[in-house]
Design a protein around this motif. Structure first.
Motif, mmCIF file in Angstrom:
data_model
loop_
_atom_site.group_PDB
_atom_site.id
_atom_site.type_symbol
_atom_site.label_atom_id
_atom_site.label_comp_id
_atom_site.label_asym_id
_atom_site.label_seq_id
_atom_site.Cartn_x
_atom_site.Cartn_y
_atom_site.Cartn_z
ATOM 1 N N PHE A 17 0.820 -1.215 0.000
ATOM 2 C CA PHE A 17 0.000 0.000 0.000
ATOM 3 C C PHE A 17 0.857 1.270 0.000
ATOM 4 N N LYS A 18 2.130 1.160 0.325
ATOM 5 C CA LYS A 18 2.979 2.341 0.501
ATOM 6 C C LYS A 18 3.035 3.278 -0.704
ATOM 7 N N PRO A 19 3.087 2.775 -1.947
ATOM 8 C CA PRO A 19 3.220 3.710 -3.081
ATOM 9 C C PRO A 19 2.112 4.754 -3.161
ATOM 10 N N PHE A 20 0.911 4.444 -2.693
ATOM 11 C CA PHE A 20 -0.174 5.429 -2.762
ATOM 12 C C PHE A 20 0.075 6.581 -1.799
ATOM 13 N N VAL A 21 0.642 6.273 -0.638
ATOM 14 C CA VAL A 21 0.961 7.318 0.339
ATOM 15 C C VAL A 21 2.111 8.178 -0.173
ATOM 16 N N TYR A 22 3.127 7.544 -0.734
ATOM 17 C CA TYR A 22 4.244 8.304 -1.293
ATOM 18 C C TYR A 22 3.774 9.162 -2.468
ATOM 19 N N ALA A 23 2.860 8.636 -3.256
ATOM 20 C CA ALA A 23 2.335 9.417 -4.370
ATOM 21 C C ALA A 23 1.650 10.682 -3.871
ATOM 22 N N GLN A 24 0.900 10.567 -2.777
ATOM 23 C CA GLN A 24 0.241 11.753 -2.218
ATOM 24 C C GLN A 24 1.274 12.741 -1.686
ATOM 25 N N LEU A 115 1.287 0.812 6.393
ATOM 26 C CA LEU A 115 1.914 -0.502 6.499
ATOM 27 C C LEU A 115 0.923 -1.610 6.191
ATOM 28 N N GLY A 116 -0.252 -1.223 5.670
ATOM 29 C CA GLY A 116 -1.225 -2.229 5.253
ATOM 30 C C GLY A 116 -2.355 -2.439 6.230
ATOM 31 N N GLY A 117 -2.670 -1.434 7.045
ATOM 32 C CA GLY A 117 -3.687 -1.580 8.074
ATOM 33 C C GLY A 117 -5.120 -1.519 7.592
ATOM 34 N N GLY A 118 -5.352 -1.335 6.301
ATOM 35 C CA GLY A 118 -6.707 -1.328 5.753
ATOM 36 C C GLY A 118 -6.831 -2.383 4.669
ATOM 37 N N GLU A 119 -7.893 -3.172 4.718
ATOM 38 C CA GLU A 119 -8.037 -4.269 3.768
ATOM 39 C C GLU A 119 -8.325 -3.757 2.353
ATOM 40 N N VAL A 120 -7.795 -4.474 1.370
ATOM 41 C CA VAL A 120 -8.042 -4.184 -0.044
ATOM 42 C C VAL A 120 -8.331 -5.497 -0.760
ATOM 43 N N LYS A 121 -8.818 -5.381 -1.981
ATOM 44 C CA LYS A 121 -9.046 -6.561 -2.819
ATOM 45 C C LYS A 121 -7.927 -6.650 -3.858
ATOM 46 N N LEU A 122 -7.464 -7.856 -4.106
ATOM 47 C CA LEU A 122 -6.373 -8.046 -5.057
ATOM 48 C C LEU A 122 -6.701 -7.455 -6.421
ATOM 49 N N GLU A 124 -8.655 -5.010 -7.183
ATOM 50 C CA GLU A 124 -8.645 -3.546 -7.137
ATOM 51 C C GLU A 124 -7.234 -3.007 -6.946
ATOM 52 N N LEU A 125 -6.434 -3.687 -6.134
ATOM 53 C CA LEU A 125 -5.063 -3.229 -5.918
ATOM 54 C C LEU A 125 -4.262 -3.339 -7.205
ATOM 55 N N THR A 126 -4.464 -4.427 -7.946
ATOM 56 C CA THR A 126 -3.773 -4.585 -9.225
ATOM 57 C C THR A 126 -4.178 -3.488 -10.198
ATOM 58 N N SER A 127 -5.472 -3.219 -10.272
ATOM 59 C CA SER A 127 -5.958 -2.149 -11.139
ATOM 60 C C SER A 127 -5.392 -0.797 -10.721
ATOM 61 N N ALA A 128 -5.276 -0.582 -9.407
ATOM 62 C CA ALA A 128 -4.744 0.684 -8.904
ATOM 63 C C ALA A 128 -3.280 0.865 -9.301
ATOM 64 N N TYR A 129 -2.503 -0.199 -9.277
ATOM 65 C CA TYR A 129 -1.120 -0.111 -9.746
ATOM 66 C C TYR A 129 -1.076 0.237 -11.232
ATOM 67 N N GLY A 130 -2.129 -0.119 -11.945
ATOM 68 C CA GLY A 130 -2.217 0.248 -13.348
ATOM 69 C C GLY A 130 -2.222 1.747 -13.576
ATOM 70 N N VAL A 131 -2.657 2.503 -12.575
ATOM 71 C CA VAL A 131 -2.624 3.970 -12.694
ATOM 72 C C VAL A 131 -1.177 4.452 -12.814
ATOM 73 N N PHE A 132 -0.278 3.854 -12.056
ATOM 74 C CA PHE A 132 1.140 4.208 -12.187
ATOM 75 C C PHE A 132 1.674 3.783 -13.555
ATOM 76 N N ALA A 133 1.254 2.602 -14.013
ATOM 77 C CA ALA A 133 1.752 2.068 -15.277
ATOM 78 C C ALA A 133 1.349 2.916 -16.472
ATOM 79 N N THR A 134 0.173 3.526 -16.391
ATOM 80 C CA THR A 134 -0.333 4.321 -17.512
ATOM 81 C C THR A 134 -0.002 5.806 -17.387
#
Length: 260
Positions: A17-24, A115-122, A124-134
């Motif tokens: 989950f860390k990359p989203f916090v660093y992105a902010q 550090l991962g204290g909130g649950e996510v779905k695989l 959705e997390l994969t799709s979210a990483y796609g935002v960085f990829a695109t």
């Protein structure tokens, strides 16, 4: 039971989950060269302490955000959330990326969120990483690209239009860090499962307490792959960090995509 499809089930993501916090934080004006002190610190109170530790138990003193994210250092990540990114802002950004599971008040999650204290779905997390990829563009999660009849006539085609949810400069900075093998070498080694010498591949791992969840997330310019490993009954694995249990399958899929 009956929710055994972990791709659609909430699980704690650990450090993935860390990359989203660093992105902010980067959106707020910081960058990979910004420094933070990696040190023992109580982020809570005397009666309710919160003293995060790094994976290897060491503290490194002054480190750049590039190195702290590449090496997945926990204490700097908590400081980035607390002092640079902001808890509500980081959650809002994750929601824009397509994470739908962080529905409670931000202070319910607190600083352990990074550090991962909130649950996510695989999925959705994969799709979210796609935002960085695109480079900052988000497309809706879709399982069907098109449907054809027996004659080849297109009955339905997915024509979703990507929308920008992140500045391209921030996306490129995250990709640069997650593909920086030299920066992550002190923690992962120079020839880890994440390293592709002849290709630019961004990668991030995650592990949860007692190794109940192991994650490896990453992407090239063409494909995003997310892998979760663990037990459906939530029993811990034995000394199994994300790079060890989820990394091999992730690497195989990335390699096949590069070949093709």
């Amino acid at each position: 039971d009956p929710y055994t499809n972990v791709a659609l089930r909430g699980r704690q993501p650990g450090s993935s989950f860390k990359p989203f916090v660093y992105a902010q934080a980067f959106r707020n004006g910081y960058d990979g060269n910004t420094t933070v002190i990696d040190e023992k610190k109580n982020f809570g109170s005397q009666s309710n302490p919160y003293i995060p530790r790094n994976y290897d138990g060491r503290f490194r003193g002054e480190v750049t955000l590039r190195k702290s994210l590449a090496q997945s250092l926990n204490v700097p990540a908590v400081k980035v959330l607390d002092e640079m990114a902001g808890l509500p802002e980081s959650i809002n950004l994750a929601r824009k990326f397509g994470i739908t599971t962080l529905t409670k008040d931000p202070w319910y999650y607190g600083l352990p969120l990074v550090l991962g204290g909130g649950e996510v779905k695989l999925v959705e997390l994969t799709s979210a990483y796609g935002v960085f990829a695109t480079g900052g563009l988000k497309s809706p999660v879709s399982y069907i690209s098109k449907i054809e009849d027996s004659s080849g006539n297109v009955i339905m085609k997915n024509n979703s239009t990507p929308r920008r949810v992140l500045e391209s400069s921030v996306a490129k900075e995250i990709t640069s860090i997650l593909s920086d093998n030299e920066a992550r070498t002190p923690m992962f080694g120079s020839n880890s499962v994440l390293h592709f010498p002849n290709n630019k591949v961004a990668a991030k791992t995650g592990s949860t307490q007692n190794y109940r969840d192991g994650w490896t997330m990453g992407y090239t310019s063409d494909v995003v792959v997310g892998v979760w490993a663990g037990n459906n009954n939530n029993q811990p694995m034995i000394n199994a960090p994300g790079s060890s249990v989820a990394g091999p399958a992730w690497r195989f899929l990335i390699q096949e995509s590069i070949k093709n």
